[in-house]
Write an enzyme that holds these catalytic residues in place. Structure first.
Site, short mmCIF file in Angstrom:
data_model
loop_
_atom_site.label_atom_id
_atom_site.label_comp_id
_atom_site.label_asym_id
_atom_site.label_seq_id
_atom_site.Cartn_x
_atom_site.Cartn_y
_atom_site.Cartn_z
N ASP A 1 -30.05 32.95 -70.06
CA ASP A 1 -29.08 32.43 -71.09
C ASP A 1 -29.73 31.29 -71.27
O ASP A 1 -30.70 30.92 -71.05
CB ASP A 1 -28.68 31.58 -69.33
CG ASP A 1 -27.54 32.03 -68.21
OD1 ASP A 1 -27.47 33.39 -68.83
OD2 ASP A 1 -27.39 31.31 -67.69
N LYS B 1 -24.95 30.47 -72.81
CA LYS B 1 -23.57 30.78 -72.09
C LYS B 1 -23.56 28.93 -72.53
O LYS B 1 -23.78 28.37 -71.59
CB LYS B 1 -22.99 30.61 -71.22
CG LYS B 1 -23.11 32.13 -71.54
CD LYS B 1 -21.67 32.36 -69.82
CE LYS B 1 -20.78 31.86 -68.87
NZ LYS B 1 -19.14 32.16 -70.11
N MET C 1 -22.35 19.65 -65.48
CA MET C 1 -21.43 20.05 -66.38
C MET C 1 -20.82 18.54 -66.73
O MET C 1 -19.55 18.45 -66.92
CB MET C 1 -21.22 20.51 -66.90
CG MET C 1 -22.09 22.47 -66.78
SD MET C 1 -20.66 23.77 -66.24
CE MET C 1 -20.87 24.25 -64.90
N1 SAH Z 1 -27.19 27.67 -61.90
C1 SAH Z 1 -27.63 26.11 -62.36
C2 SAH Z 1 -25.88 25.76 -62.56
C3 SAH Z 1 -25.67 26.12 -64.04
S1 SAH Z 1 -24.21 24.87 -65.01
C4 SAH Z 1 -28.36 25.19 -61.28
O1 SAH Z 1 -28.56 26.41 -60.18
O2 SAH Z 1 -28.36 24.24 -61.32
C5 SAH Z 1 -25.23 24.28 -66.03
C6 SAH Z 1 -25.72 22.77 -65.73
O3 SAH Z 1 -26.61 22.93 -65.38
C7 SAH Z 1 -25.64 21.90 -67.23
O4 SAH Z 1 -24.59 22.05 -67.69
C8 SAH Z 1 -26.62 20.76 -65.85
O5 SAH Z 1 -25.20 19.70 -64.82
C9 SAH Z 1 -26.87 21.40 -65.04
N2 SAH Z 1 -28.67 22.12 -65.80
C10 SAH Z 1 -29.39 23.16 -66.20
N3 SAH Z 1 -30.46 22.54 -65.89
C11 SAH Z 1 -30.87 21.72 -66.17
C12 SAH Z 1 -32.14 21.00 -66.63
N4 SAH Z 1 -32.96 20.61 -66.68
N5 SAH Z 1 -31.48 19.42 -66.57
C13 SAH Z 1 -30.51 18.84 -66.21
N6 SAH Z 1 -29.23 19.99 -65.62
C14 SAH Z 1 -29.10 21.10 -65.29
#
Ligand code: SAH
Length: 277
Positions: free
Chosen positions: A58, A80, A195
Site C-alpha cells: 500500500d 489506495k 481516516m
Molecule cells: N490498517 C491500518 C489502517 C488503514 S486505514 C492500521 O491498522 O493502522 C488508513 C488510515 O490509518 C489513515 O487514514 C490514518 O487514519 C491511519 N494511519 C495509518 N498510518 C498512519 C500514520 N503513520 N499516522 C497517522 N495515521 C495513520
C-alpha cells in the site's frame, strides 16, 4: 539486519527450537507493516520481507520498510489513498491470486494491521475462495501504536474502561452514514478515528450534537511514528479550524477524550529524537 554490537544478542533472534516459517511458492502472506517506523514491524513481517519474491504494498508502507525486502524482489504498488486514482480492490485480490498461481512467494504488505480498516478480511476471503493458501501476520495499528508515539495511551485506568475505534470515511468517500453518532458519542470516553481528517469538522459537529463537550480535548497525529510526525492538540469545537490552520495532511489519526492531555507528561517522541542526535 544482523546486529553489529557483539555484546548484544543476535538479531533477528532465533525462534526457539522452531525455524521461522517459510514463505512457500504459491502462498500469500497478508501482513501488517505497522504505522511507519520500521522498528514496529513484527519479526514475522521481517522474516517475510527476507523471503518474498513479490511484494504488493500500500501507499502507507514506508520506503524504509520496503528497503528491508530482498533486493531482487518485485515491488508492486497497490496504493489506495483517498481522492487519488487507485487500483480497484477486486483487481488487487485478482492480482494476488494470479501471482500465487504463478508459483511466486507473495507478500501482501499493508499499513498498520491488515484487519483494522485495511480490507485484509476481504483479501483473505478472496484468497480462501480462490483456494490460495495464506497466512495472516498482524501489525501494530496506527490507532494504538501511532497514538503511543504521540504520548497518548488509548486506555488509562483513571480515564476509560473502553475505547472506540471508528472510521471517518467509508467506501463512498463520505462520512460513514452507517455510524450512529449518538451511540458513538456515548460509547466510550476515548474515541480513535481513522481516516477522519477530511471530514473532521462534520465529525466534530456530530459528536457535539450528540452531547460531547466543545472543549473536549482532541489530538490529531499525522505521519505517526515517522520522523515527520506532527501532533496538534485542539478541542472538538476548534479542531476543524486548527487542522486547517496547521495545513495538516493525511495520514492522520485522531483521538478524542481525556487521554489526550496525558501527553503533557508522556510525549516522548521529540525528546527521544533529541537524545539520539
Ligand atoms: N490498517 C491500518 C489502517 C488503514 S486505514 C492500521 O491498522 O493502522 C488508513 C488510515 O490509518 C489513515 O487514514 C490514518 O487514519 C491511519 N494511519 C495509518 N498510518 C498512519 C500514520 N503513520 N499516522 C497517522 N495515521 C495513520
Amino acid at each position: 539486519m544482523p546486529s553489529t554490537r557483539p555484546d548484544l544478542p543476535p538479531f533477528p533472534p532465533t525462534n526457539g527450537d522452531a525455524p521461522w516459517p517459510e514463505l512457500l511458492p504459491g502462498w500469500v502472506w497478508l501482513c501488517g507493516a505497522g504505522p511507519g517506523d520500521p522498528g514496529l514491524l513484527t519479526l514475522h513481517a521481517l522474516n517475510a520481507l527476507g523471503q518474498a519474491d513479490v511484494i504488493v504494498h500500500d501507499a502507507l508502507v514506508s520506503s524504509e520498510i520496503l528497503a528491508l525486502a530482498r533486493p531482487d524482489a518485485t515491488r508492486i504498488h497497490a496504493g489506495k489513498r483517498g481522492g487519488k486514482p487507485s487500483p480497484r480492490q477486486e483487481d488487487i485480490t485478482r492480482r494476488l491470486a494470479a501471482l500465487a498461481r504463478e508459483g511466486r512467494r507473495v507478500l501482501r504488505l499493508k499499513g498498520g494491521d491488515p484487519f483494522v480498516f485495511g480490507r485484509g478480511g476481504e483479501e483473505g476471503m478472496a484468497l480462501a475462495r480462490a483456494g490460495i493458501p495464506f497466512r495472516i501476520i498482524p501489525g501494530i495499528s496506527a490507532g494504538i501504536g501511532g497514538l503511543a508515539y504521540a504520548g497518548i495511551p488509548v486506555t488509562h485506568r483513571t480515564i476509560n474502561q473502553s475505547v472506540t475505534f471508528l472510521t471517518g470515511h467509508d467506501q463512498s468517500g463520505t462520512t460513514p452514514t452507517r455510524i450512529d453518532w449518538a451511540a458513538v458519542a456515548r460509547a466510550s470516553e476515548v474515541l480513535v478515528i481513522y481516516m477522519g481528517l477530511k471530514h473532521l469538522g462534520r465529525i466534530a459537529r456530530q459528536l457535539m450534537a450528540a452531547g460531547r463537550p466543545a472543549d473536549e480535548p482532541v489530538a490529531i497525529v499525522t505521519d505517526a511514528t515517522l520522523p515527520t510526525q506532527r501532533v496538534i492538540e485542539t478541542t472538538l469545537g476548534t479542531a476543524e479550524r486548527d487542522a486547517a490552520a496547521a495545513s495538516l495532511t493525511p495520514p492522520a489519526i485522531i483521538c478524542v477524550g481525556a487521554a489526550v492531555p496525558l501527553r503533557a507528561l508522556l510525549a516522548w517522541h521529540g525528546a527521544a529524537a533529541l537524545a539520539s542526535r
